[in-house]
Scaffold this motif. Structure first.
Motif, PDB file in Angstrom:
ATOM      1  N   THR A   1      35.379 -94.246  79.793  1.00  0.00           N
ATOM      2  CA  THR A   1      36.155 -95.478  79.701  1.00  0.00           C
ATOM      3  C   THR A   1      35.293 -96.690  79.366  1.00  0.00           C
ATOM      4  OG1 THR A   1      35.991 -95.785  82.100  1.00  0.00           O
ATOM      5  CG2 THR A   1      37.930 -94.637  81.269  1.00  0.00           C
ATOM      6  N   THR A   2      34.022 -96.645  79.737  1.00  0.00           N
ATOM      7  CA  THR A   2      33.118 -97.754  79.458  1.00  0.00           C
ATOM      8  C   THR A   2      32.933 -97.962  77.961  1.00  0.00           C
ATOM      9  OG1 THR A   2      31.913 -97.413  81.535  1.00  0.00           O
ATOM     10  CG2 THR A   2      30.824 -98.698  79.823  1.00  0.00           C
ATOM     11  N   LYS A   3      32.851 -96.863  77.227  1.00  0.00           N
ATOM     12  CA  LYS A   3      32.608 -96.927  75.786  1.00  0.00           C
ATOM     13  C   LYS A   3      33.860 -96.670  74.950  1.00  0.00           C
ATOM     14  CE  LYS A   3      27.789 -95.464  76.217  1.00  0.00           C
ATOM     15  NZ  LYS A   3      26.763 -94.483  75.768  1.00  0.00           N
ATOM     16  N   ASN A   4      34.996 -96.458  75.607  1.00  0.00           N
ATOM     17  CA  ASN A   4      36.244 -96.141  74.902  1.00  0.00           C
ATOM     18  C   ASN A   4      36.071 -94.943  73.969  1.00  0.00           C
ATOM     19  OD1 ASN A   4      37.901 -98.114  76.065  1.00  0.00           O
ATOM     20  ND2 ASN A   4      37.318 -99.656  74.550  1.00  0.00           N
ATOM     21  N   THR A   5      35.519 -93.888  74.519  1.00  0.00           N
ATOM     22  CA  THR A   5      35.331 -92.672  73.745  1.00  0.00           C
ATOM     23  C   THR A   5      35.929 -91.473  74.470  1.00  0.00           C
ATOM     24  OG1 THR A   5      33.163 -92.219  74.737  1.00  0.00           O
ATOM     25  CG2 THR A   5      33.196 -93.520  72.707  1.00  0.00           C
ATOM     26  N   VAL A   6      36.262 -90.463  73.704  1.00  0.00           N
ATOM     27  CA  VAL A   6      36.723 -89.198  74.255  1.00  0.00           C
ATOM     28  C   VAL A   6      35.957 -88.096  73.540  1.00  0.00           C
ATOM     29  CG1 VAL A   6      38.657 -88.996  72.627  1.00  0.00           C
ATOM     30  CG2 VAL A   6      38.716 -87.752  74.799  1.00  0.00           C
ATOM     31  N   SER A   7      35.542 -87.095  74.299  1.00  0.00           N
ATOM     32  CA  SER A   7      34.739 -86.010  73.734  1.00  0.00           C
ATOM     33  C   SER A   7      35.413 -84.670  73.946  1.00  0.00           C
ATOM     34  CB  SER A   7      33.352 -85.994  74.369  1.00  0.00           C
ATOM     35  OG  SER A   7      32.650 -87.194  74.115  1.00  0.00           O
ATOM     36  N   LEU A   8      35.051 -83.724  73.106  1.00  0.00           N
ATOM     37  CA  LEU A   8      35.547 -82.363  73.223  1.00  0.00           C
ATOM     38  C   LEU A   8      34.355 -81.423  73.132  1.00  0.00           C
ATOM     39  CD1 LEU A   8      38.191 -80.648  73.406  1.00  0.00           C
ATOM     40  CD2 LEU A   8      37.994 -80.370  70.926  1.00  0.00           C
ATOM     41  N   GLN A   9      34.004 -80.828  74.268  1.00  0.00           N
ATOM     42  CA  GLN A   9      32.935 -79.843  74.303  1.00  0.00           C
ATOM     43  C   GLN A   9      33.526 -78.483  73.991  1.00  0.00           C
ATOM     44  OE1 GLN A   9      29.518 -80.217  74.841  1.00  0.00           O
ATOM     45  NE2 GLN A   9      29.461 -78.053  74.271  1.00  0.00           N
ATOM     46  N   MET A  10      33.040 -77.842  72.939  1.00  0.00           N
ATOM     47  CA  MET A  10      33.573 -76.566  72.490  1.00  0.00           C
ATOM     48  C   MET A  10      32.506 -75.488  72.651  1.00  0.00           C
ATOM     49  SD  MET A  10      35.634 -77.796  69.060  1.00  0.00           S
ATOM     50  CE  MET A  10      34.112 -78.246  68.214  1.00  0.00           C
ATOM     51  N   ASN A  11      32.806 -74.502  73.482  1.00  0.00           N
ATOM     52  CA  ASN A  11      31.894 -73.397  73.731  1.00  0.00           C
ATOM     53  C   ASN A  11      32.521 -72.081  73.292  1.00  0.00           C
ATOM     54  OD1 ASN A  11      30.044 -75.172  75.007  1.00  0.00           O
ATOM     55  ND2 ASN A  11      31.088 -74.897  76.980  1.00  0.00           N
ATOM     56  N   SER A  12      31.689 -71.055  73.156  1.00  0.00           N
ATOM     57  CA  SER A  12      32.150 -69.718  72.763  1.00  0.00           C
ATOM     58  C   SER A  12      33.056 -69.777  71.541  1.00  0.00           C
ATOM     59  CB  SER A  12      32.883 -69.057  73.938  1.00  0.00           C
ATOM     60  OG  SER A  12      32.050 -68.956  75.070  1.00  0.00           O
ATOM     61  N   LEU A  13      32.607 -70.466  70.535  1.00  0.00           N
ATOM     62  CA  LEU A  13      33.425 -70.694  69.348  1.00  0.00           C
ATOM     63  C   LEU A  13      33.715 -69.406  68.583  1.00  0.00           C
ATOM     64  CD1 LEU A  13      31.839 -74.038  68.225  1.00  0.00           C
ATOM     65  CD2 LEU A  13      34.265 -73.683  68.718  1.00  0.00           C
ATOM     66  N   LYS A  14      34.925 -69.345  68.043  1.00  0.00           N
ATOM     67  CA  LYS A  14      35.409 -68.196  67.294  1.00  0.00           C
ATOM     68  C   LYS A  14      35.773 -68.623  65.874  1.00  0.00           C
ATOM     69  CE  LYS A  14      37.588 -66.423  71.504  1.00  0.00           C
ATOM     70  NZ  LYS A  14      38.878 -66.001  72.122  1.00  0.00           N
ATOM     71  N   PRO A  15      35.824 -67.681  64.931  1.00  0.00           N
ATOM     72  CA  PRO A  15      36.205 -68.034  63.561  1.00  0.00           C
ATOM     73  C   PRO A  15      37.555 -68.737  63.479  1.00  0.00           C
ATOM     74  CG  PRO A  15      35.245 -65.858  63.585  1.00  0.00           C
ATOM     75  CD  PRO A  15      35.408 -66.263  65.024  1.00  0.00           C
ATOM     76  N   GLU A  16      38.491 -68.378  64.338  1.00  0.00           N
ATOM     77  CA  GLU A  16      39.805 -69.000  64.326  1.00  0.00           C
ATOM     78  C   GLU A  16      39.796 -70.451  64.795  1.00  0.00           C
ATOM     79  OE1 GLU A  16      40.058 -65.709  67.577  1.00  0.00           O
ATOM     80  OE2 GLU A  16      38.947 -66.076  65.725  1.00  0.00           O
TER      81      GLU A  16
END
Length: 125
Positions: free
Chosen positions: A74-89
């Motif tokens: 909230t301090t930086k007005n950002t949202v993140s998405l951590q993506m692990n175990s990525l698949k081709p789909e």
């Protein structure tokens, strides 16, 4: 003018990880839900994850539960998405979005108040 700018996309191998970020600017985002959608070539845009302004409520598409984590600074007005175990789909253009409620965001891409321009994620072996 409200702007959402994504970053962090790229190419990774199967099983790898990637972290996407979305920076919001132009006005306050108090009371807005932030989240992520994705769209693969030839397919419709689909919901991925969302979080309320407080960060206390988070929701994920069944296809990414246990692998992706959404978080908000909230301090930086950002949202993140951590993506692990990525698949081709998981290969798609990922879009940041803002809306008045997590309920409407979970329902689908129609009616979102604001969109980023997207960042490409490619997963290959």
């Amino acid at each position: 003018q409200v702007q959402l700018v994504e970053s962090g996309g790229g190419s990774v191998q199967v099983g790898g990880s990637l972290r996407l970020s979305c920076a919001a600017s132009g006005r306050t985002f108090s009371n807005y839900a932030l989240g992520w959608f994705r769209q693969a070539p030839g397919k419709e845009r689909e919901f991925v994850a969302t979080t309320s302004w407080s960060g206390m409520r988070t929701y994920y598409a069944d296809s990414v539960k246990g692998r992706f984590t959404i978080s908000r600074d909230t301090t930086k007005n950002t949202v993140s998405l951590q993506m692990n175990s990525l698949k081709p789909e998981d290969t798609a253009v990922y879009y940041c979005a803002a809306d008045g409620s997590v309920a409407t965001m979970r329902a689908g891409p129609d009616g979102m108040d604001y969109w980023g321009k997207g960042t490409l994620v490619t997963v290959s072996s």
